[in-house]
Scaffold this active site. Structure first.
Site, PDB file in Angstrom:
ATOM      1  N   GLU A 220     -14.599  -5.486  32.878  1.00 45.37           N
ATOM      2  CA  GLU A 220     -15.168  -5.193  31.564  1.00 45.37           C
ATOM      3  C   GLU A 220     -15.525  -6.494  30.854  1.00 45.37           C
ATOM      4  O   GLU A 220     -14.813  -7.502  30.971  1.00 45.37           O
ATOM      5  CB  GLU A 220     -14.159  -4.396  30.732  1.00 45.37           C
ATOM      6  CG  GLU A 220     -14.680  -3.914  29.401  1.00 45.37           C
ATOM      7  CD  GLU A 220     -13.676  -2.941  28.741  1.00 45.37           C
ATOM      8  OE1 GLU A 220     -13.049  -2.147  29.466  1.00 45.37           O
ATOM      9  OE2 GLU A 220     -13.531  -2.991  27.513  1.00 45.37           O
TER      10      GLU A 220
ATOM     11  N   ASP B  11     -16.647  -7.499  26.919  1.00 45.11           N
ATOM     12  CA  ASP B  11     -16.628  -6.843  25.598  1.00 45.11           C
ATOM     13  C   ASP B  11     -17.230  -7.668  24.473  1.00 45.11           C
ATOM     14  O   ASP B  11     -16.899  -8.840  24.292  1.00 45.11           O
ATOM     15  CB  ASP B  11     -15.174  -6.597  25.156  1.00 45.11           C
ATOM     16  CG  ASP B  11     -14.522  -5.437  25.849  1.00 45.11           C
ATOM     17  OD1 ASP B  11     -15.234  -4.642  26.461  1.00 45.11           O
ATOM     18  OD2 ASP B  11     -13.288  -5.341  25.778  1.00 45.11           O
TER      19      ASP B  11
ATOM     20  N   GLU C  30     -16.895  -6.529  20.467  1.00 47.35           N
ATOM     21  CA  GLU C  30     -16.429  -5.532  19.509  1.00 47.35           C
ATOM     22  C   GLU C  30     -16.540  -6.125  18.109  1.00 47.35           C
ATOM     23  O   GLU C  30     -16.115  -7.263  17.878  1.00 47.35           O
ATOM     24  CB  GLU C  30     -14.991  -5.104  19.799  1.00 47.35           C
ATOM     25  CG  GLU C  30     -14.855  -4.293  21.070  1.00 47.35           C
ATOM     26  CD  GLU C  30     -13.447  -3.749  21.258  1.00 47.35           C
ATOM     27  OE1 GLU C  30     -13.226  -2.563  20.962  1.00 47.35           O
ATOM     28  OE2 GLU C  30     -12.580  -4.525  21.686  1.00 47.35           O
TER      29      GLU C  30
ATOM     30  N   HIS D 157     -15.083  -9.728  18.112  1.00 48.51           N
ATOM     31  CA  HIS D 157     -13.981  -9.783  19.073  1.00 48.51           C
ATOM     32  C   HIS D 157     -14.581  -9.738  20.469  1.00 48.51           C
ATOM     33  O   HIS D 157     -15.379  -8.853  20.789  1.00 48.51           O
ATOM     34  CB  HIS D 157     -13.066  -8.579  18.822  1.00 48.51           C
ATOM     35  CG  HIS D 157     -11.939  -8.418  19.779  1.00 48.51           C
ATOM     36  ND1 HIS D 157     -10.651  -8.797  19.490  1.00 48.51           N
ATOM     37  CD2 HIS D 157     -11.896  -7.879  21.032  1.00 48.51           C
ATOM     38  CE1 HIS D 157      -9.860  -8.513  20.514  1.00 48.51           C
ATOM     39  NE2 HIS D 157     -10.591  -7.954  21.450  1.00 48.51           N
ATOM     40  N   THR D 158     -14.205 -10.688  21.336  1.00 54.19           N
ATOM     41  CA  THR D 158     -14.690 -10.701  22.725  1.00 54.19           C
ATOM     42  C   THR D 158     -13.500 -10.668  23.680  1.00 54.19           C
ATOM     43  O   THR D 158     -12.419 -11.149  23.363  1.00 54.19           O
ATOM     44  CB  THR D 158     -15.547 -11.943  23.029  1.00 54.19           C
ATOM     45  OG1 THR D 158     -14.726 -13.128  22.957  1.00 54.19           O
ATOM     46  CG2 THR D 158     -16.693 -12.062  22.030  1.00 54.19           C
ATOM     47  N   ASN D 159     -13.749 -10.102  24.850  1.00 54.16           N
ATOM     48  CA  ASN D 159     -12.700 -10.030  25.867  1.00 54.16           C
ATOM     49  C   ASN D 159     -13.351  -9.895  27.238  1.00 54.16           C
ATOM     50  O   ASN D 159     -14.493  -9.432  27.357  1.00 54.16           O
ATOM     51  CB  ASN D 159     -11.779  -8.833  25.603  1.00 54.16           C
ATOM     52  CG  ASN D 159     -10.388  -9.005  26.194  1.00 54.16           C
ATOM     53  OD1 ASN D 159     -10.131  -9.913  26.971  1.00 54.16           O
ATOM     54  ND2 ASN D 159      -9.468  -8.115  25.829  1.00 54.16           N
TER      55      ASN D 159
ATOM     56  N   ARG E 273      -7.700 -11.605  27.234  1.00 51.76           N
ATOM     57  CA  ARG E 273      -8.456 -12.860  27.155  1.00 51.76           C
ATOM     58  C   ARG E 273      -9.313 -12.860  25.886  1.00 51.76           C
ATOM     59  O   ARG E 273     -10.509 -13.155  25.912  1.00 51.76           O
ATOM     60  CB  ARG E 273      -9.331 -13.022  28.397  1.00 51.76           C
ATOM     61  CG  ARG E 273      -8.549 -13.064  29.710  1.00 51.76           C
ATOM     62  CD  ARG E 273      -9.473 -13.366  30.875  1.00 51.76           C
ATOM     63  NE  ARG E 273      -8.738 -13.507  32.125  1.00 51.76           N
ATOM     64  CZ  ARG E 273      -8.734 -12.587  33.093  1.00 51.76           C
ATOM     65  NH1 ARG E 273      -9.416 -11.459  32.944  1.00 51.76           N
ATOM     66  NH2 ARG E 273      -8.060 -12.791  34.208  1.00 51.76           N
ATOM     67  N   GLU E 274      -8.691 -12.567  24.774  1.00 52.28           N
ATOM     68  CA  GLU E 274      -9.428 -12.387  23.537  1.00 52.28           C
ATOM     69  C   GLU E 274      -9.835 -13.714  22.898  1.00 52.28           C
ATOM     70  O   GLU E 274      -9.049 -14.659  22.835  1.00 52.28           O
ATOM     71  CB  GLU E 274      -8.591 -11.595  22.518  1.00 52.28           C
ATOM     72  CG  GLU E 274      -8.188 -10.204  22.966  1.00 52.28           C
ATOM     73  CD  GLU E 274      -6.863 -10.176  23.713  1.00 52.28           C
ATOM     74  OE1 GLU E 274      -6.348 -11.257  24.068  1.00 52.28           O
ATOM     75  OE2 GLU E 274      -6.341  -9.067  23.939  1.00 52.28           O
TER      76      GLU E 274
ATOM     77  N   TRP F 153      -5.553  -0.567  13.368  1.00 45.57           N
ATOM     78  CA  TRP F 153      -5.429  -1.968  13.791  1.00 45.57           C
ATOM     79  C   TRP F 153      -6.633  -2.849  13.451  1.00 45.57           C
ATOM     80  O   TRP F 153      -6.503  -4.072  13.380  1.00 45.57           O
ATOM     81  CB  TRP F 153      -5.216  -2.055  15.310  1.00 45.57           C
ATOM     82  CG  TRP F 153      -6.385  -1.565  16.121  1.00 45.57           C
ATOM     83  CD1 TRP F 153      -6.609  -0.299  16.553  1.00 45.57           C
ATOM     84  CD2 TRP F 153      -7.495  -2.343  16.590  1.00 45.57           C
ATOM     85  NE1 TRP F 153      -7.782  -0.219  17.263  1.00 45.57           N
ATOM     86  CE2 TRP F 153      -8.343  -1.471  17.306  1.00 45.57           C
ATOM     87  CE3 TRP F 153      -7.851  -3.690  16.496  1.00 45.57           C
ATOM     88  CZ2 TRP F 153      -9.532  -1.884  17.914  1.00 45.57           C
ATOM     89  CZ3 TRP F 153      -9.035  -4.115  17.097  1.00 45.57           C
ATOM     90  CH2 TRP F 153      -9.860  -3.213  17.793  1.00 45.57           C
TER      91      TRP F 153
ATOM     92  N   GLY G  16      -4.952  -5.962  10.686  1.00 42.58           N
ATOM     93  CA  GLY G  16      -3.844  -5.386  11.440  1.00 42.58           C
ATOM     94  C   GLY G  16      -3.503  -3.967  11.065  1.00 42.58           C
ATOM     95  O   GLY G  16      -2.385  -3.500  11.325  1.00 42.58           O
TER      96      GLY G  16
ATOM     97  N   ARG H 134       2.256 -16.428  22.131  1.00 42.17           N
ATOM     98  CA  ARG H 134       1.969 -15.215  22.902  1.00 42.17           C
ATOM     99  C   ARG H 134       2.304 -15.417  24.380  1.00 42.17           C
ATOM    100  O   ARG H 134       2.667 -14.459  25.072  1.00 42.17           O
ATOM    101  CB  ARG H 134       0.490 -14.854  22.733  1.00 42.17           C
ATOM    102  CG  ARG H 134       0.067 -13.596  23.454  1.00 42.17           C
ATOM    103  CD  ARG H 134      -1.410 -13.342  23.222  1.00 42.17           C
ATOM    104  NE  ARG H 134      -1.888 -12.185  23.944  1.00 42.17           N
ATOM    105  CZ  ARG H 134      -3.162 -11.820  23.994  1.00 42.17           C
ATOM    106  NH1 ARG H 134      -4.075 -12.548  23.373  1.00 42.17           N
ATOM    107  NH2 ARG H 134      -3.535 -10.749  24.676  1.00 42.17           N
TER     108      ARG H 134
END
Length: 331
Positions: free
Chosen positions: A145, A147, A149, A162-164, A173-174, A239, A243, A319
């Site tokens: 995928e 992304d 968003e 937002h990318t991934n 992998r944001e 979210w 958040g 993280r």
């Protein structure tokens, strides 16, 4: 982002490179040999009738290639019970969201590598709680995928892009960005260049992210699974904005995002294997297959990441207390 559609996955054998928005004869779906025949025979077509017939056939072939950049021909509306609309003879598509449902669409074709553009105009005003997703995805538990968003926000506050990248079912992998313009005031072009060496995310021709093929370091890379294009507008107020602290204001519904000028210079597989034949297709229209960032675009990428990136998984040591992902360490 998991695609809402439940279309079964298929394996592939061969593929053809297409350009859905040609700007010259060399960019049509005509085989290069046909173009050469046309160029070589033009001086010899002395007969008026034969010239007209030949040109008429050529125009029909060109029109078929050019008209492919049409939402009726290129996409299927998959959900939303009438909230997705194709307008202006196929030149415009809109998605809407209200309290009852969002909406979405997907491409008719699957692609294995390509240079894909779409112009979007995002939900204006108070878009808090909404997400406009535009992405490539395969199927199955080990899906790939890529992304985009767009996370909505309160009026006057910026959208978050937002990318991934997922490969074989693994994401996390944001990278997130603010944009340097108002994405609700007009259409802007969001592009994915995906070739065997790298994935480049771009906005209005400016690269914002590059994900390189690092299989030699043990990092999986999307290269074997054909992917469809999906897009959806949906409620994610648990979210999406701060958040989940800011909820969707349904008094502002319906929320609407708009799409136009889809262009895919890409490989469309068919058959029973996913091997790529794009590399055997020569010509400038397929230069994307081996494209990389030159020094000018490397500078643009650095500018965006220095000034507009607001989150990068590759710097999030909290993280990943056991160590950053391999691709982050190598870069």
């Amino acid at each position: 982002m998991i695609a809402p559609s439940s279309v079964a996955s298929t394996s592939f054998k061969s593929q053809t490179c297409i350009n859905t928005n040609p700007t010259s004869l060399s960019q049509t779906s005509l085989h290069p040999s046909l173009i050469l025949i046309f160029k070589s025979t033009m001086p010899s077509l002395h007969s008026t009738s034969s010239t007209i017939n030949f040109l008429y056939a050529l125009v029909l072939a060109y029109a078929f290639a050019a008209s492919a950049a049409n939402f009726y021909q290129d996409f299927d509306i998959t959900w939303g019970d009438g909230r997705s609309k194709i307008l202006n003879n196929g030149d415009l598509l809109t998605l809407s969201l209200d309290k009852a449902s969002g909406s979405g669409f997907q491409s008719k074709n699957e692609y294995l590598f390509g240079n894909i553009d779409m112009q979007l105009k995002l939900v204006p005003g108070n878009s808090a709680g909404t997400v406009t997703a535009y992405y490539l995805s395969s199927k199955g538990s080990n899906w790939d995928e890529i992304d985009f968003e767009f996370l909505g926000n309160l009026s006057g506050d910026p959208y978050i892009l937002h990318t991934n990248v997922f490969s074989q079912g693994k994401g996390n992998r944001e990278q997130q960005f603010y944009l340097w313009f108002d994405p609700t005031a007009d259409f802007h072009t969001y592009s994915i260049l995906w070739n065997p060496q790298r994935i480049i995310f771009s906005v209005d021709g400016t690269p914002i992210r590059e994900f390189k093929n690092m299989e030699s370091e043990g990092v999986a890379f999307p290269k074997n699974q054909p992917m469809r294009i999906y897009s959806s507008l949906w409620n994610a107020d648990d979210w999406a904005t701060r958040g989940g602290l800011v909820k969707t204001d349904w008094s502002q519904a319906p929320f609407t995002a708009s799409y136009r000028n889809f262009n895919a210079n890409a490989c469309v597989p068919s058959g029973s294997s996913s091997s790529s034949s794009c590399s055997s297709n020569s010509g400038s229209s397929n230069a994307w297959y081996s494209q990389e960032l030159d020094s000018t675009n490397q500078g643009k990428l650095s500018w965006v990441q220095k000034n507009y990136m607001i989150y990068n998984y590759c710097t999030d040591t909290k993280r990943f207390p056991q160590g950053l992902p391999t691709e982050c360490q190598a870069s």
